[in-house]
Design a protein around this motif. Structure first.
Motif, mmCIF file in Angstrom:
data_model
loop_
_atom_site.group_PDB
_atom_site.id
_atom_site.type_symbol
_atom_site.label_atom_id
_atom_site.label_comp_id
_atom_site.label_asym_id
_atom_site.label_seq_id
_atom_site.Cartn_x
_atom_site.Cartn_y
_atom_site.Cartn_z
ATOM 1 N N ILE A 268 0.776 -1.315 -0.030
ATOM 2 C CA ILE A 268 -0.001 -0.084 -0.224
ATOM 3 C C ILE A 268 0.903 1.113 0.070
ATOM 4 O O ILE A 268 1.806 1.393 0.925
ATOM 5 N N GLY A 269 0.653 2.110 -0.822
ATOM 6 C CA GLY A 269 1.352 3.413 -0.940
ATOM 7 C C GLY A 269 0.322 4.530 -0.056
ATOM 8 O O GLY A 269 -0.693 4.487 -0.432
ATOM 9 N N PHE A 270 1.081 5.291 0.417
ATOM 10 C CA PHE A 270 0.397 6.391 1.129
ATOM 11 C C PHE A 270 0.702 7.752 0.611
ATOM 12 O O PHE A 270 1.962 8.187 1.190
ATOM 13 N N LEU A 271 0.083 8.509 -0.078
ATOM 14 C CA LEU A 271 0.549 10.149 -0.184
ATOM 15 C C LEU A 271 -0.015 11.103 0.711
ATOM 16 O O LEU A 271 -1.333 11.449 0.467
ATOM 17 N N PHE A 272 0.812 11.665 1.512
ATOM 18 C CA PHE A 272 0.370 12.576 2.556
ATOM 19 C C PHE A 272 0.071 13.897 1.803
ATOM 20 O O PHE A 272 0.531 14.136 0.886
ATOM 21 N N GLN A 273 -0.488 14.677 2.444
ATOM 22 C CA GLN A 273 -1.059 15.961 2.025
ATOM 23 C C GLN A 273 0.194 16.934 1.565
ATOM 24 O O GLN A 273 0.459 17.462 0.783
ATOM 25 N N ASN A 274 1.447 16.825 2.765
ATOM 26 C CA ASN A 274 2.668 17.486 2.537
ATOM 27 C C ASN A 274 3.539 16.710 1.710
ATOM 28 O O ASN A 274 4.765 17.226 1.776
ATOM 29 N N ALA A 275 3.477 15.672 1.296
ATOM 30 C CA ALA A 275 4.334 14.922 0.287
ATOM 31 C C ALA A 275 5.387 14.251 1.291
ATOM 32 O O ALA A 275 5.902 13.256 1.028
ATOM 33 N N ALA A 276 5.592 14.817 2.559
ATOM 34 C CA ALA A 276 6.314 14.130 3.595
ATOM 35 C C ALA A 276 7.856 13.696 2.926
ATOM 36 O O ALA A 276 8.148 12.551 3.357
#
Length: 258
Positions: A99-107
């Motif tokens: 699973i990939g997770f793209l956070f709001q701030n790109a982190a």
């Protein structure tokens, strides 16, 4: 022509009827604040599901529960047929790799170049790769997000849209089967938001990913979605395609489309 593109609805995905994510009766409270009160949803293989809802409705909480970043109070979260609420840490980590997770701030790691951000992520999960293989994969994934020339830049040198793309590249380099997008176009101008929305659809088609997209951006929702769900009062209040929900008789649901 650009305006026409923005009106496109994503109906071209190679979807199947195989469920990849199935959530049953999900509950989550923080103290006395009951955020999720029985969420039920299914995401099929190859589908882009957009989740809408007012601020504080539990959209981001829902996808954080899917990767075990937040512990649920009640309910099932079946991912690839395994209820992740009932597995140990080792089993959970095996699922998380898919699973990939793209956070709001790109982190991104601010102290690392783009090359090192991607290389660090890849080497943590693919320890047997040679340096040449790492470089090749970094180059290919940057090419796929249209930023091959940014390989030696630092995060501070990137625009907001470029940071989103690099964050997405770092997610893609592990070849996830599922991608969870948390507000992928927040803080971006209209043109850059459209480019990110187009990239989300390109990735769905090229890599056959299954995605959940959390967004307030209705242009993004229309362009990227195969199906939409709207959270209200801790449950899934409405479900359908963009066109179906836009034409509903329910005034509250229609308020999202005005």
């Amino acid at each position: 022509m650009e305006n026409v593109i923005m009106q496109h609805q994503n109906n071209d995905a190679e979807k199947s009827d195989v469920p990849v994510i199935v959530i049953k009766d999900l509950h989550k409270a923080f103290g006395k604040n009951k955020v999720l009160k029985g969420v039920n949803l299914t995401v099929k293989k190859g589908e882009n599901l957009v989740i809408l809802g007012k601020s504080g409705s539990g959209k981001s909480i829902t996808i954080k529960c899917i990767v075990g970043l937040i512990e649920v109070d009640e309910g099932e979260i079946n991912v690839f047929g395994t209820d992740i609420t009932k597995v140990d840490t080792d089993e959970l980590n095996k699922t998380r790799v898919r699973i990939g997770f793209l956070f709001q701030n790109a982190a991104l790691y601010d102290s690392m170049s783009v090359r090192d951000n991607l290389g660090f992520t890849l080497k943590r999960h693919e320890k047997d790769l040679s340096n040449d293989e790492v470089e090749q994969q970094i180059g290919e994934i940057l090419e796929s997000v249209g930023l091959a020339e940014a390989i030696d830049k630092m995060p501070s040198e990137l625009s907001g849209g470029m940071r989103k793309r690099i964050g997405l590249a770092r997610t893609l380099i592990l070849k996830p089967e599922i991608i969870l997008y948390d507000e992928p176009t927040t803080g971006l101008d209209t043109i850059t938001s459209r480019e990110i929305s187009e990239l989300v659809v390109e990735i769905q088609k090229k890599y056959k990913t299954t995605s959940i997209i959390i967004t307030h951006d209705m242009a993004c929702a229309k362009f990227t979605s195969n199906r939409l769900m709207i959270l209200r009062d801790g449950i899934i209040y409405a479900e359908g395609t963009y066109d179906e929900l836009e034409k509903t008789d329910d005034k509250w649901v229609r308020s999202f489309f005005l």
